[in-house]
Design a protein around this motif. Structure first.
Motif, PDB file in Angstrom:
ATOM      1  N   LEU A  72       1.186  -1.082   0.553  1.00 49.82           N
ATOM      2  CA  LEU A  72      -0.220  -0.026   0.000  1.00 49.82           C
ATOM      3  C   LEU A  72       1.012   0.968  -0.118  1.00 49.82           C
ATOM      4  CD1 LEU A  72      -2.267  -0.959   3.404  1.00 49.82           C
ATOM      5  CD2 LEU A  72      -3.043  -1.418   0.350  1.00 49.82           C
ATOM      6  N   ASN A  73       0.312   2.318  -0.499  1.00 47.20           N
ATOM      7  CA  ASN A  73       1.290   3.691  -0.221  1.00 47.20           C
ATOM      8  C   ASN A  73       0.969   4.645   1.250  1.00 47.20           C
ATOM      9  OD1 ASN A  73       1.960   3.867  -3.034  1.00 47.20           O
ATOM     10  ND2 ASN A  73       0.887   4.140  -4.091  1.00 47.20           N
ATOM     11  N   ILE A  74       1.174   5.137   1.399  1.00 41.54           N
ATOM     12  CA  ILE A  74       0.826   5.353   2.302  1.00 41.54           C
ATOM     13  C   ILE A  74      -0.432   6.495   2.545  1.00 41.54           C
ATOM     14  CG2 ILE A  74       2.539   7.714   2.095  1.00 41.54           C
ATOM     15  CD1 ILE A  74       3.019   8.008   5.338  1.00 41.54           C
ATOM     16  N   ASN A  75      -1.031   6.406   3.117  1.00 37.91           N
ATOM     17  CA  ASN A  75      -2.499   6.755   3.333  1.00 37.91           C
ATOM     18  C   ASN A  75      -3.349   6.030   2.818  1.00 37.91           C
ATOM     19  OD1 ASN A  75      -1.673   8.633   5.233  1.00 37.91           O
ATOM     20  ND2 ASN A  75      -0.740  10.161   3.529  1.00 37.91           N
ATOM     21  N   GLU A  76      -3.088   4.899   2.221  1.00 41.70           N
ATOM     22  CA  GLU A  76      -4.162   4.436   1.488  1.00 41.70           C
ATOM     23  C   GLU A  76      -4.924   3.438   1.936  1.00 41.70           C
ATOM     24  OE1 GLU A  76      -4.176   0.622  -2.285  1.00 41.70           O
ATOM     25  OE2 GLU A  76      -2.700   1.996  -1.989  1.00 41.70           O
ATOM     26  N   ASP A  77      -5.872   3.239   1.673  1.00 40.94           N
ATOM     27  CA  ASP A  77      -7.411   2.529   2.600  1.00 40.94           C
ATOM     28  C   ASP A  77      -6.311   0.942   2.927  1.00 40.94           C
ATOM     29  OD1 ASP A  77      -7.969   4.087   3.814  1.00 40.94           O
ATOM     30  OD2 ASP A  77     -10.235   3.959   2.536  1.00 40.94           O
ATOM     31  N   TYR A  78      -6.245   0.288   3.843  1.00 35.31           N
ATOM     32  CA  TYR A  78      -6.266  -0.728   3.955  1.00 35.31           C
ATOM     33  C   TYR A  78      -7.983  -1.898   3.944  1.00 35.31           C
ATOM     34  CZ  TYR A  78      -5.522  -6.347   5.123  1.00 35.31           C
ATOM     35  OH  TYR A  78      -5.176  -7.007   5.433  1.00 35.31           O
ATOM     36  N   ILE A  79      -7.956  -2.772   3.184  1.00 30.36           N
ATOM     37  CA  ILE A  79      -9.201  -3.805   2.630  1.00 30.36           C
ATOM     38  C   ILE A  79      -8.542  -5.080   3.326  1.00 30.36           C
ATOM     39  CG2 ILE A  79     -10.925  -4.522   0.980  1.00 30.36           C
ATOM     40  CD1 ILE A  79     -10.402  -1.728  -0.334  1.00 30.36           C
ATOM     41  N   GLU A  80      -9.634  -5.507   4.408  1.00 27.92           N
ATOM     42  CA  GLU A  80      -9.058  -7.315   5.213  1.00 27.92           C
ATOM     43  C   GLU A  80      -9.833  -7.878   3.707  1.00 27.92           C
ATOM     44  OE1 GLU A  80      -7.643  -9.938   5.605  1.00 27.92           O
ATOM     45  OE2 GLU A  80      -6.832  -8.483   7.348  1.00 27.92           O
ATOM     46  N   LYS A  81      -8.483  -8.909   3.089  1.00 26.36           N
ATOM     47  CA  LYS A  81      -9.092  -9.645   2.373  1.00 26.36           C
ATOM     48  C   LYS A  81      -9.631 -11.223   2.371  1.00 26.36           C
ATOM     49  CE  LYS A  81      -6.996  -8.641  -1.926  1.00 26.36           C
ATOM     50  NZ  LYS A  81      -5.965  -7.406  -1.165  1.00 26.36           N
ATOM     51  N   GLY A  82      -9.283 -11.178   3.894  1.00 24.94           N
ATOM     52  CA  GLY A  82      -9.532 -12.317   4.586  1.00 24.94           C
ATOM     53  C   GLY A  82      -9.002 -13.801   4.752  1.00 24.94           C
ATOM     54  N   ALA A  83      -9.488 -14.892   4.562  1.00 29.10           N
ATOM     55  CA  ALA A  83      -9.216 -16.210   4.868  1.00 29.10           C
ATOM     56  C   ALA A  83     -10.252 -16.446   4.816  1.00 29.10           C
ATOM     57  CB  ALA A  83      -8.454 -16.091   5.530  1.00 29.10           C
TER      58      ALA A  83
END
Length: 395
Positions: A72-83
Motif C-alpha cells: 500500500l502507499n502511505i494513506n491508502e486504505d487497507y481492505i481486509e481480504k480475509g481467509a
C-alpha cells in the motif's frame, strides 16, 4: 539517535500485558498463547510456547484469500481480504477466524496480519500470516517484532528487500544474523520492545539498517533473533524452531538459507550449521570460531559440505583468534570438505571486527586498511557476494 518502535509491533498491547504484569493470558486471542499459561516477566524469554506448524488429523484448514503480501502507499486504505476456514466435521467455519493486526496506513512499516482458527472440538489450524507493506516512496528498512507479537519463539528484528512483494511468487535468500552476548535476553530486561533496541545497536547488519547504511540492493530477507543462554535450554533446537517459523512466514528460497554472527553469535552459527547442515547453504562467523573446545561432536563432519568463512582479529582479547584457527583446521583435518573453509585473520584487529566486515570497509583495499595474515585468505569478495555464490542442492 532516534529509536523507531515501528508499527510492525503487532498486538503489542497483549505482549506488554503479559510481559509487564505476568498475567494469565486469558483474553488474548485464542490459539495465539495457551489460555492456561501464566508467564512471569523474568521467565518470558524461556517459557513462550513454540509455534505449532504441523497439521494433525482433525485440524481445520486455513487459507488466505489473496496473496500473503500486500503493498500500500502511505494513506491508502487497507481492505481486509480475509481467509477461508474449512473443517472436516464442521464444514465452512470461516466466520470463526480471528484476525489481528495494528496496521496504520499513515505510517510506513511492514505489518503482520495474523489469522487463527479453532473448530468446535478445540482443534487449531496452523496460524497463517499476511505481510502488509506501507510505502512512502520506499518501504521500512528495519522492523521490530517483539516476543509474543508473532507466533515465533523469539523476538526478532526483520529486514525485507525493497522489492519484497512486488512479485508475490518470488522467493528470496534468508540470512539469519546472530548477535553477541552483550545483548542476550538475560541482560536486556523484560520490556519486549526496548530489548530489541539493544539488539539493533549491537552492530552488524541490523545497525547498518537502523543507521541507513545498508545496501538496499541486496536481496536478503534478514532476521536477527533475540536469544540468550542459560542452563537447561537447547538453543540449537530453539534456533531450528525459529528457522522453521521463518520458512513458514516469509517467501524464502530454501536452497539459500544462510547463517552469520558475531562473537557468541558466530559460535552459535557454527554450532547450528554443524547440527543442521542440511538446511544451511553457507555460514559466516566473525570473532567466534570453534564452539566445542577440545572435543569433536559425533555429527561434526556433516558440516563438510557447507561452506564456512571465519574472520578474526589477531589482537582479540575476548575470544582468542586461535578459536577460529581451530574451527578452520578441525574441518580440514577431520573431514572431507567439498568446498574448503575460508579463514581471514586481520592483523592487530580486536574483538569488534563485525562492523567492518558487514559494512565492507574491511575488504582488501577498503577504508579500514586492514592487513591480513598471508597464510590464509584476505577479505575478498564481500561476505554478501560470497554467501550468494552458494546454494543448497534440493532433494
Amino acid at each position: 539517535m532516534i529509536r523507531r518502535k515501528t508499527a510492525a509491533c503487532v498486538t503489542a498491547s497483549i505482549a506488554l500485558a503479559i510481559f509487564l504484569n505476568g498475567c494469565n493470558t486469558e483474553g488474548a486471542a485464542e490459539g495465539l498463547v495457551p489460555t492456561t499459561q501464566t508467564i512471569a516477566p523474568e521467565d518470558i524469554w524461556w517459557k513462550v510456547p513454540f509455534p505449532d506448524l504441523e497439521t494433525s488429523d482433525g485440524d481445520p484448514d486455513l487459507t488466505l484469500v489473496g496473496q500473503n503480501i500486500e503493498i500500500l502507499n502511505i494513506n491508502e486504505d487497507y481492505i481486509e481480504k480475509g481467509a477461508v476456514g474449512i473443517d472436516e466435521k464442521d464444514g465452512d467455519i470461516s466466520h470463526l477466524i480471528k484476525i489481528e493486526h495494528n496496521i496504520d496506513t499513515n505510517s510506513i512499516g511492514d505489518y503482520i496480519v495474523r489469522y487463527t482458527l479453532t473448530d468446535s472440538d478445540g482443534n487449531h489450524a496452523v496460524e497463517i500470516n499476511r505481510i502488509v507493506r506501507v510505502y512512502n516512496e520506499k518501504p521500512e528498512s528495519l522492523s521490530h517484532r517483539p516476543i509474543l507479537s508473532t507466533q515465533a519463539n523469539f523476538g526478532y528484528l526483520e529486514h525485507l528487500p525493497a522489492d519484497y512483494g512486488l512479485d508475490p511468487d518470488k522467493k528470496y535468500p534468508l540470512l539469519i544474523y546472530n548477535h553477541g552476548n552483550g545483548v542476550n535476553t538475560e541482560r536486556t530486561g523484560t520490556d519486549p520492545i526496548n530489548a530489541l533496541n539493544y539488539v539493533a545497536d549491537n552492530g552488524g547488519p541490523p545497525t547498518l539498517m537502523q543507521n541507513g547504511q545498508w545496501d538496499e540492493t541486496l536481496p536478503f530477507i534478514v532476521l536477527t533473533p533475540h536469544f540468550g543462554f542459560i542452563d537447561g535450554y537447547d538453543n540449537v533446537f530453539r534456533f531450528n524452531v525459529f528457522v522453521e517459523y521463518a520458512l513458514h512466514t516469509y517467501n524464502v528460497d530454501t536452497s539459500r538459507v544462510y547463517f552469520a554472527g558475531w562473537s557468541q553469535g558466530g559460535l552459535a552459527s557454527y554450532d547450528y550449521t554443524t547440527k543442521h547442515a542440511d538446511k544451511v547453504a553457507a555460514v559466516v562467523s566473525v570473532s567466534g570460531g570453534y564452539p566445542y573446545g577440545n572435543t569433536i561432536p559425533r555429527e561434526f563432519c556433516d558440516i563438510e559440505n557447507t561452506p564456512i568463512w571465519l574472520f578474526h582479529g589477531t589482537s582479540d582479547e575476548v575470544i582468542a583468534h586461535g578459536r577460529s584457527v581451530s574451527g578452520y583446521n578441525k574441518i580440514i583435518d577431520n573431514c572431507q570438505p567439498t568446498t574448503l573453509p575460508k579463514l581471514t585473520l586481520v592483523e592487530g584487529a580486536d574483538h569488534n571486527l563485525h562492523d567492518s566486515i558487514f559494512s565492507l570497509s574491511g575488504l582488501a583495499g577498503g577504508s579500514s586498511n586492514y592487513q591480513f595474515d598471508s597464510r590464509y585468505d584476505e577479505y575478498s569478495p564481500s561476505v554478501y557476494q560470497w554467501l550468494l555464490s552458494h546454494s543448497k542442492t534440493q532433494d
